[in-house]
Design an enzyme around this catalytic site. Structure first.
Site, PDB file in Angstrom:
ATOM      1  N   TYR A   1      -4.767   8.304  -6.336  1.00  0.00           N
ATOM      2  CA  TYR A   1      -3.818   7.362  -5.754  1.00  0.00           C
ATOM      3  C   TYR A   1      -4.106   7.191  -4.268  1.00  0.00           C
ATOM      4  O   TYR A   1      -4.173   6.067  -3.758  1.00  0.00           O
ATOM      5  CB  TYR A   1      -2.381   7.845  -5.977  1.00  0.00           C
ATOM      6  CG  TYR A   1      -1.346   6.894  -5.432  1.00  0.00           C
ATOM      7  CD1 TYR A   1      -0.947   5.784  -6.168  1.00  0.00           C
ATOM      8  CD2 TYR A   1      -0.769   7.093  -4.174  1.00  0.00           C
ATOM      9  CE1 TYR A   1       0.001   4.899  -5.669  1.00  0.00           C
ATOM     10  CE2 TYR A   1       0.178   6.211  -3.675  1.00  0.00           C
ATOM     11  CZ  TYR A   1       0.554   5.117  -4.425  1.00  0.00           C
ATOM     12  OH  TYR A   1       1.486   4.233  -3.926  1.00  0.00           O
TER      13      TYR A   1
ATOM     14  N   SER B   1       0.855  -1.179   0.000  1.00  0.00           N
ATOM     15  CA  SER B   1       0.000   0.000   0.000  1.00  0.00           C
ATOM     16  C   SER B   1       0.896   1.236   0.000  1.00  0.00           C
ATOM     17  O   SER B   1       1.850   1.318  -0.770  1.00  0.00           O
ATOM     18  CB  SER B   1      -0.937  -0.047   1.217  1.00  0.00           C
ATOM     19  OG  SER B   1      -1.821   1.052   1.225  1.00  0.00           O
TER      20      SER B   1
ATOM     21  N   LYS C   1      -5.318   3.640  -2.278  1.00  0.00           N
ATOM     22  CA  LYS C   1      -4.600   3.044  -1.154  1.00  0.00           C
ATOM     23  C   LYS C   1      -5.446   3.038   0.118  1.00  0.00           C
ATOM     24  O   LYS C   1      -5.325   2.116   0.933  1.00  0.00           O
ATOM     25  CB  LYS C   1      -3.269   3.764  -0.931  1.00  0.00           C
ATOM     26  CG  LYS C   1      -2.294   3.617  -2.099  1.00  0.00           C
ATOM     27  CD  LYS C   1      -2.025   2.147  -2.442  1.00  0.00           C
ATOM     28  CE  LYS C   1      -0.955   1.997  -3.510  1.00  0.00           C
ATOM     29  NZ  LYS C   1      -0.678   0.583  -3.848  1.00  0.00           N
TER      30      LYS C   1
END
Length: 272
Positions: free
Chosen positions: A148, A134, A152
């Site tokens: 992004y 992650s 995550k």
């Protein structure tokens, strides 16, 4: 006893580095990449100890087939390292539908498909370790990385839930949450949105806030990665690098303070 490790996204960056480290110490590695030629160096150096597999993790059927191939070839799978992913740089307003979907398809859904494929194997074995690569941006956020960050955060929520569901089967879950490292993540592997000049000041402030010291050296992660792989009781959250922990600690302290400030109002909303 050597471990059987399946690593996605092994063509470059952390994936290639960690695959080589495992092979050098005598483990066996199934390494996946979209282009098999990117794995030729591992095959030439380590021969039958590495099983190269062409895989696009966005393809759920292909993920299940890859896991079956590895299980049939090596007899078991001790560790899955879900490493495939890429960075999308740009303001949220700038992000196209295609870019947003592609980011989630690889970083979240690709990881989900591999996880779903591996759990039955490890459940039958009554053992296994799923390592999700992650980011500390699954715990805190930075501007210019909105999609992004979101991917995550999704990975972290999924994996924390997964730990609760599979602990009784002897399956361990770890999230590797690096700060920035000098891999291809922010270079050749990265995607950029079409710029809107309204966000130029935000982007300038973001990049001015980074220094060469902000970026860790990928090669120095190897001992930490191997220690995680070998740990009898590995952590769920493993912050990688020297920047991640102090940033997370500061942000979480501020969040808790704000929640405390509004808690009385929140409690009265409960009704009884």
């Amino acid at each position: 006893m050597s471990k059987i490790v399946l690593i996605t996204g092994a063509s470059r960056g952390f994936g290639k580095l960690w695959a080589k480290a495992l092979l050098e110490r005598g483990d066996k590695v199934a390494a996946t990449a979209r282009n098999l030629e990117d794995l030729n160096d591992l095959v030439q150096e380590f021969g039958s100890n590495v099983l190269p597999l062409k895989l696009n993790v966005n393809d759920r059927t292909a993920c299940f087939a890859a896991v079956k191939t590895v299980k049939d070839h090596f007899g078991r799978i001790d560790v899955l390292v879900n490493n495939a992913g890429f960075g999308l740089f740009g303001a949220i307003e700038e992000t196209s539908e295609q870019q947003a979907r592609a980011q989630m398809e690889t970083n979240f859904f690709g990881l989900l498909w591999m996880t779903q494929a591996i759990v039955p194997v490890m459940r039958e074995q009554k053992s296994g370790h799923i390592i999700q690569v992650s980011s500390f941006l699954g715990l805190v956020t930075l501007p210019v990385l909105g999609l992004y960050n979101a991917s995550k955060y999704a990975v972290n929520g999924l994996s924390e839930t997964l730990q609760q569901e599979v602990a009784g089967f002897g399956i361990k879950i770890s999230l590797i949450e690096p700060n920035g490292f000098s891999t291809d993540w922010s270079g050749a592997s990265a995607v950029q949105t079409e710029a809107n000049e309204a966000y130029t000041p935000v982007k300038a402030a973001f990049f001015e806030g980074t220094t060469p010291d902000s970026w860790g050296k990928p090669e120095t992660t190897v001992p930490a990665f191997l220690e995680l792989i070998d740990a009898e009781n590995p952590p769920l959250h493993f912050l990688l690098g020297k920047i991640a922990y102090p940033v997370v600690k500061q942000v979480y302290a501020a969040r808790l303070a704000e929640m405390e400030q509004w808690n009385q109002t929140a409690v009265t909303a409960h009704g009884h």
